[in-house]
Structure formats: structure tokens, C-alpha cells
Design an enzyme around this catalytic site. Sequence first.
Site, PDB file in Angstrom:
ATOM      1  N   PRO A  29      85.411  60.108  13.859  1.00 55.63           N
ATOM      2  CA  PRO A  29      84.415  59.143  14.294  1.00 55.63           C
ATOM      3  C   PRO A  29      83.045  59.731  14.611  1.00 55.63           C
ATOM      4  O   PRO A  29      82.943  60.816  15.187  1.00 55.63           O
ATOM      5  CB  PRO A  29      85.031  58.522  15.553  1.00 55.63           C
ATOM      6  N   ASN A  30      82.049  58.989  14.229  1.00 59.47           N
ATOM      7  CA  ASN A  30      80.623  59.245  14.489  1.00 59.47           C
ATOM      8  C   ASN A  30      80.025  60.326  13.601  1.00 59.47           C
ATOM      9  O   ASN A  30      78.807  60.489  13.578  1.00 59.47           O
ATOM     10  CB  ASN A  30      80.373  59.590  15.973  1.00 59.47           C
ATOM     11  N   ALA A  47      86.183  63.084  18.102  1.00 62.21           N
ATOM     12  CA  ALA A  47      86.755  62.725  19.411  1.00 62.21           C
ATOM     13  C   ALA A  47      88.269  62.522  19.359  1.00 62.21           C
ATOM     14  O   ALA A  47      88.955  62.684  20.383  1.00 62.21           O
ATOM     15  CB  ALA A  47      86.066  61.481  19.952  1.00 62.21           C
ATOM     16  N   TYR A  99      74.572  69.630  17.183  1.00 62.58           N
ATOM     17  CA  TYR A  99      75.182  69.409  15.865  1.00 62.58           C
ATOM     18  C   TYR A  99      74.262  69.744  14.690  1.00 62.58           C
ATOM     19  O   TYR A  99      74.683  69.653  13.534  1.00 62.58           O
ATOM     20  CB  TYR A  99      75.648  67.948  15.750  1.00 62.58           C
ATOM     21  N   HIS A 157      85.434  72.343  13.820  1.00 59.61           N
ATOM     22  CA  HIS A 157      84.410  71.706  14.646  1.00 59.61           C
ATOM     23  C   HIS A 157      83.073  72.383  14.376  1.00 59.61           C
ATOM     24  O   HIS A 157      83.002  73.620  14.295  1.00 59.61           O
ATOM     25  CB  HIS A 157      84.754  71.810  16.127  1.00 59.61           C
ATOM     26  N   ARG A 198      71.066  62.675  15.585  1.00 60.03           N
ATOM     27  CA  ARG A 198      70.977  62.805  17.046  1.00 60.03           C
ATOM     28  C   ARG A 198      71.553  64.135  17.489  1.00 60.03           C
ATOM     29  O   ARG A 198      72.333  64.739  16.766  1.00 60.03           O
ATOM     30  CB  ARG A 198      71.793  61.697  17.745  1.00 60.03           C
ATOM     31  N   ASN A 211      88.063  67.638  10.627  1.00 67.73           N
ATOM     32  CA  ASN A 211      87.245  67.580  11.839  1.00 67.73           C
ATOM     33  C   ASN A 211      87.559  66.229  12.476  1.00 67.73           C
ATOM     34  O   ASN A 211      86.945  65.216  12.125  1.00 67.73           O
ATOM     35  CB  ASN A 211      85.751  67.702  11.524  1.00 67.73           C
ATOM     36  N   ARG A 271      81.869  73.904  25.796  1.00 68.87           N
ATOM     37  CA  ARG A 271      81.422  72.619  26.322  1.00 68.87           C
ATOM     38  C   ARG A 271      82.253  72.211  27.545  1.00 68.87           C
ATOM     39  O   ARG A 271      83.018  72.991  28.077  1.00 68.87           O
ATOM     40  CB  ARG A 271      81.461  71.592  25.194  1.00 68.87           C
ATOM     41  N   GLU A 317      91.676  73.123  11.278  1.00 68.87           N
ATOM     42  CA  GLU A 317      90.932  72.250  12.203  1.00 68.87           C
ATOM     43  C   GLU A 317      89.523  72.818  12.310  1.00 68.87           C
ATOM     44  O   GLU A 317      89.347  74.024  12.523  1.00 68.87           O
ATOM     45  CB  GLU A 317      91.604  72.258  13.576  1.00 68.87           C
TER      46      GLU A 317
HETATM   47  O1  CA2 Z   1      81.632  69.868  16.882  1.00 68.99           O
HETATM   48  C1  CA2 Z   1      82.293  69.030  16.265  1.00 68.99           C
HETATM   49  O2  CA2 Z   1      82.399  69.012  15.050  1.00 68.99           O
HETATM   50  C2  CA2 Z   1      83.000  67.912  17.052  1.00 68.99           C
HETATM   51  O3  CA2 Z   1      84.256  67.643  16.437  1.00 68.99           O
HETATM   52  C3  CA2 Z   1      82.123  66.685  17.016  1.00 68.99           C
HETATM   53  C4  CA2 Z   1      82.623  65.545  17.907  1.00 68.99           C
HETATM   54  C5  CA2 Z   1      82.965  66.004  19.303  1.00 68.99           C
HETATM   55  O4  CA2 Z   1      83.644  64.953  19.972  1.00 68.99           O
HETATM   56  C6  CA2 Z   1      83.833  67.230  19.271  1.00 68.99           C
HETATM   57  O5  CA2 Z   1      83.983  67.659  20.600  1.00 68.99           O
HETATM   58  C7  CA2 Z   1      83.246  68.345  18.469  1.00 68.99           C
HETATM   59  C8  CA2 Z   1      81.592  64.444  18.080  1.00 68.99           C
HETATM   60  C9  CA2 Z   1      80.890  64.003  16.843  1.00 68.99           C
HETATM   61  C10 CA2 Z   1      79.736  63.143  17.249  1.00 68.99           C
HETATM   62  O6  CA2 Z   1      78.936  62.968  16.126  1.00 68.99           O
HETATM   63  C11 CA2 Z   1      77.608  62.889  16.293  1.00 68.99           C
HETATM   64  C12 CA2 Z   1      76.911  62.455  15.209  1.00 68.99           C
HETATM   65  C13 CA2 Z   1      75.547  62.366  15.274  1.00 68.99           C
HETATM   66  C14 CA2 Z   1      74.892  62.739  16.406  1.00 68.99           C
HETATM   67  C15 CA2 Z   1      75.600  63.170  17.488  1.00 68.99           C
HETATM   68  C16 CA2 Z   1      76.972  63.236  17.432  1.00 68.99           C
END
Ligand code: CA2
Length: 152
Positions: free
Chosen positions: A11-12, A76, A24, A99, A19, A73, A106, A97
Site C-alpha cells: 500500500p501507498n 505497512a 523514500y 524496504h 512525498r 515490499n 525508524r 523482503e
Molecule cells: O521503506 C519501505 O519500503 C517501506 O516498506 C515503505 C512503507 C513503510 O510502511 C515501511 O515501514 C517501509 C510505507 C510506504 C509509504 O509510501 C509512501 C509513498 C509516497 C510517499 C510517502 C510514502
Amino acid sequence: MNKPIYILNGPNLNRLGTREPAIYGRTTLAEIEGLCRDAAPEQDLIFRQSNREYEIIDWVHEAIDDGSGIIINPAAFTFTSMAIMDALKMFPGPIIELHISNIHRREPIYHRSYVSPVATAVIAGLGPQGYPLAVSALLGMIAGASANERPR
Ligand code: CA2
């Protein structure tokens, strides 16, 4: 040629590059897909993203039936999804896996992964470059496993 490798994103991550660049970076998920394809131009590579847990589970099932390796990946879902963990447990090949950020630097809520115990390897904190590195590593594991005929 190998059976496809699956690169699954949670997700996201479709919003990547828009952002929180300090965590990221500014690379989009489409650009990351390009890095993966450049790393393995001959490899059948299935690259997907979903904001829905069930869809990721269905794709892991697809990989169980037809894939040679998985890079995931889970975003969340890493910290919440026993269902994705259970699906990955059924996969007989290597799982990485991945990230983008170093989740261990964090807050504590980002420290306990449901996926790590069922993964062959974990990459965290290398930014978008972690993806092509994971592709190369996964192909090495697949080649090594078929050469040695040993389980992962
Ligand atoms: O670092 C990573 O790849 C994560 O898997 C990204 C997840 C976070 O929950 C993990 O702890 C680490 C969050 C992805 C959020 O995606 C975003 C996309 C655009 C801007 C900000 C965040």
C-alpha cells in the site's frame, strides 16, 4: 528461461516520489520497475502494486503456482499481515523482503516484521537501488538452487 519472478509492492507505494523524499527519495514506482527490468532484461518479470491485502495474497498464490522467486515490499502490511505471511510460507522458492528505507532506524512500530521470518533474505535502507540488487540476488539464488538441487 526461468519461470517468472514476482515483484510485489504494498500500500501507498504507488505514490512514491511524491512525498517524504527525505525517507523514500524522489524515484517513482514506474522508474523502479524500469530499474528492475534493466537488471534482468531476459527475465520474465511480473511487477505489481496494490493497496489491497487480498490482492497481494492472490498474487503470492499465483507465484506459488507459476513463479520462481518473489521480491516483496509489503509496506505497512509488513507489520500487520499474518495472512501475507501465511501465503508466503507456502512458496517453495526464494523470497526477498525489501524496504526502501531502513525500517530498523525508524520508530519501534516499524521494527517487527511478520514477513522476515519467512523470507530468505531482507534488504532495507538501500533506497530504490535495493530493487535491482534484489533482482540480481534472487536470480543468483534461483540459479544456485537449480544447479545444486537443494531446497532454500
Ligand atoms: O521503506 C519501505 O519500503 C517501506 O516498506 C515503505 C512503507 C513503510 O510502511 C515501511 O515501514 C517501509 C510505507 C510506504 C509509504 O509510501 C509512501 C509513498 C509516497 C510517499 C510517502 C510514502
